[in-house]
Write a protein that holds these residues in place. Structure first.
Motif, PDB file in Angstrom:
ATOM      1  N   GLY A  86      -9.144 -38.767 -38.960  1.00  0.00           N
ATOM      2  CA  GLY A  86      -8.442 -38.335 -37.756  1.00  0.00           C
ATOM      3  C   GLY A  86      -7.814 -39.462 -36.963  1.00  0.00           C
ATOM      4  N   SER A  87      -7.781 -40.657 -37.515  1.00  0.00           N
ATOM      5  CA  SER A  87      -7.210 -41.810 -36.806  1.00  0.00           C
ATOM      6  C   SER A  87      -5.698 -41.725 -36.727  1.00  0.00           C
ATOM      7  CB  SER A  87      -7.571 -43.112 -37.527  1.00  0.00           C
ATOM      8  OG  SER A  87      -8.924 -43.377 -37.423  1.00  0.00           O
ATOM      9  N   ASP A  88      -5.161 -42.681 -35.994  1.00  0.00           N
ATOM     10  CA  ASP A  88      -3.720 -42.797 -35.840  1.00  0.00           C
ATOM     11  C   ASP A  88      -3.172 -43.757 -36.886  1.00  0.00           C
ATOM     12  OD1 ASP A  88      -1.264 -42.363 -34.246  1.00  0.00           O
ATOM     13  OD2 ASP A  88      -1.447 -44.527 -33.950  1.00  0.00           O
ATOM     14  N   LEU A  89      -2.173 -43.303 -37.619  1.00  0.00           N
ATOM     15  CA  LEU A  89      -1.481 -44.151 -38.585  1.00  0.00           C
ATOM     16  C   LEU A  89      -0.156 -44.562 -37.958  1.00  0.00           C
ATOM     17  CD1 LEU A  89      -1.168 -45.346 -41.454  1.00  0.00           C
ATOM     18  CD2 LEU A  89      -0.156 -43.167 -42.137  1.00  0.00           C
ATOM     19  N   ALA A  90      -0.030 -45.856 -37.665  1.00  0.00           N
ATOM     20  CA  ALA A  90       1.200 -46.355 -37.052  1.00  0.00           C
ATOM     21  C   ALA A  90       2.294 -46.423 -38.115  1.00  0.00           C
ATOM     22  CB  ALA A  90       0.963 -47.721 -36.439  1.00  0.00           C
ATOM     23  N   SER A  91       3.419 -45.845 -37.795  1.00  0.00           N
ATOM     24  CA  SER A  91       4.525 -45.824 -38.749  1.00  0.00           C
ATOM     25  C   SER A  91       5.131 -47.213 -38.939  1.00  0.00           C
ATOM     26  CB  SER A  91       5.609 -44.870 -38.249  1.00  0.00           C
ATOM     27  OG  SER A  91       6.717 -44.895 -39.123  1.00  0.00           O
ATOM     28  N   VAL A  92       5.538 -47.494 -40.157  1.00  0.00           N
ATOM     29  CA  VAL A  92       6.222 -48.755 -40.456  1.00  0.00           C
ATOM     30  C   VAL A  92       7.594 -48.470 -41.065  1.00  0.00           C
ATOM     31  CG1 VAL A  92       4.107 -50.106 -40.703  1.00  0.00           C
ATOM     32  CG2 VAL A  92       5.085 -48.971 -42.704  1.00  0.00           C
ATOM     33  N   LEU A 128       9.320 -43.681 -45.026  1.00  0.00           N
ATOM     34  CA  LEU A 128       9.634 -42.510 -44.210  1.00  0.00           C
ATOM     35  C   LEU A 128       8.929 -41.235 -44.685  1.00  0.00           C
ATOM     36  CD1 LEU A 128      11.405 -42.094 -41.716  1.00  0.00           C
ATOM     37  CD2 LEU A 128      13.197 -41.291 -43.239  1.00  0.00           C
ATOM     38  N   MET A 129       9.061 -40.878 -45.928  1.00  0.00           N
ATOM     39  CA  MET A 129       8.441 -39.651 -46.443  1.00  0.00           C
ATOM     40  C   MET A 129       6.981 -39.856 -46.860  1.00  0.00           C
ATOM     41  SD  MET A 129      10.624 -37.561 -45.847  1.00  0.00           S
ATOM     42  CE  MET A 129      11.685 -36.320 -46.466  1.00  0.00           C
ATOM     43  N   PRO A 130       6.613 -40.953 -47.538  1.00  0.00           N
ATOM     44  CA  PRO A 130       5.202 -41.132 -47.910  1.00  0.00           C
ATOM     45  C   PRO A 130       4.259 -41.180 -46.704  1.00  0.00           C
ATOM     46  CG  PRO A 130       6.556 -42.667 -49.151  1.00  0.00           C
ATOM     47  CD  PRO A 130       7.451 -41.993 -48.150  1.00  0.00           C
ATOM     48  N   GLU A 131       4.722 -41.711 -45.581  1.00  0.00           N
ATOM     49  CA  GLU A 131       3.874 -41.711 -44.380  1.00  0.00           C
ATOM     50  C   GLU A 131       3.576 -40.287 -43.944  1.00  0.00           C
ATOM     51  OE1 GLU A 131       4.853 -45.740 -41.843  1.00  0.00           O
ATOM     52  OE2 GLU A 131       6.076 -43.970 -41.494  1.00  0.00           O
ATOM     53  N   ARG A 132       4.578 -39.447 -43.932  1.00  0.00           N
ATOM     54  CA  ARG A 132       4.367 -38.055 -43.526  1.00  0.00           C
ATOM     55  C   ARG A 132       3.405 -37.364 -44.483  1.00  0.00           C
ATOM     56  NH1 ARG A 132      10.059 -35.223 -42.645  1.00  0.00           N
ATOM     57  NH2 ARG A 132       8.691 -33.422 -42.443  1.00  0.00           N
ATOM     58  N   LEU A 179      -4.408 -37.502 -40.739  1.00  0.00           N
ATOM     59  CA  LEU A 179      -4.172 -38.609 -39.818  1.00  0.00           C
ATOM     60  C   LEU A 179      -3.055 -38.226 -38.851  1.00  0.00           C
ATOM     61  CD1 LEU A 179      -4.183 -41.451 -42.497  1.00  0.00           C
ATOM     62  CD2 LEU A 179      -6.072 -40.786 -40.995  1.00  0.00           C
ATOM     63  N   THR A 180      -3.072 -38.847 -37.687  1.00  0.00           N
ATOM     64  CA  THR A 180      -1.996 -38.660 -36.727  1.00  0.00           C
ATOM     65  C   THR A 180      -0.972 -39.756 -36.963  1.00  0.00           C
ATOM     66  OG1 THR A 180      -3.572 -37.791 -35.119  1.00  0.00           O
ATOM     67  CG2 THR A 180      -1.446 -38.525 -34.280  1.00  0.00           C
ATOM     68  N   ASN A 225      10.117 -38.371 -37.305  1.00  0.00           N
ATOM     69  CA  ASN A 225       9.939 -36.954 -37.607  1.00  0.00           C
ATOM     70  C   ASN A 225       8.532 -36.743 -38.176  1.00  0.00           C
ATOM     71  OD1 ASN A 225      10.272 -34.269 -38.115  1.00  0.00           O
ATOM     72  ND2 ASN A 225      11.669 -34.537 -39.847  1.00  0.00           N
ATOM     73  N   PRO A 226       7.509 -36.747 -37.303  1.00  0.00           N
ATOM     74  CA  PRO A 226       6.126 -36.714 -37.809  1.00  0.00           C
ATOM     75  C   PRO A 226       5.629 -35.329 -38.197  1.00  0.00           C
ATOM     76  CG  PRO A 226       6.121 -36.871 -35.439  1.00  0.00           C
ATOM     77  CD  PRO A 226       7.565 -36.906 -35.865  1.00  0.00           C
TER      78      PRO A 226
END
Length: 154
Positions: free
Chosen positions: A92-98, A106-110, A118-119, A125-126
């Protein structure tokens, strides 16, 4: 090829990142272990360094049953080297976008955030990519993996 771990340590130290663990795993390659707070600075330092790890090959998550490991696979075309950056995150942690550092994220993070619950912060576009909003994380292990003895005795 494997990057020089001492050179990577100097690069991270020059960027003000102290105490970052770097392992040379024989079966895998060089793995940099970073905390969630240091993930983005480590990735930024590696991209900006003389080693120039300028390309994100892949980004994926692993449920260890204790946490979620997010792994960034980076490549330097100029040096023909690869490195993995592994970040341990609590459920449930926050994943900071890179994505602004590596547009290929862009897409693998989502997908990773969605599948492991994860948040995703800082992403343009989360929203969920594959599941409907409100769906439970799809890839979280809900029970322990069977031991070899349990499988044999079934």
């Amino acid at each position: 090829m494997r990057p020089d771990t001492a050179a990577l340590a100097r690069t991270l130290s020059a960027a003000g990142l102290k105490g970052i663990e770097i392992d040379d795993v024989p079966s895998l390659g060089v793995v940099i272990h970073a905390s969630a707070a240091h993930a983005r600075p480590v990735l930024s330092a590696l991209k900006a360094s003389d080693d120039g790890f300028e390309f994100l090959v892949d980004l994926f998550g692993i449920d260890t049953t204790e946490a979620v490991d997010v792994v960034y696979h980076l490549r330097s075309f100029a040096r023909d080297e690869e490195v993995f950056v592994k970040v341990d995150l609590d459920y449930g942690s926050d994943l900071a976008s890179v994505w602004d550092l590596f547009p290929a994220a862009l897409m693998p993070e989502r997908e990773c955030a969605e599948m492991f619950g994860l948040t995703l912060s800082g992403h343009p576009n989360p929203k969920h990519l594959l599941l409907t909003e409100g769906s439970k994380p799809f890839l979280l292990k809900q029970h322990l993996i069977r031991t070899p003895e349990e499988v044999r005795n079934r």
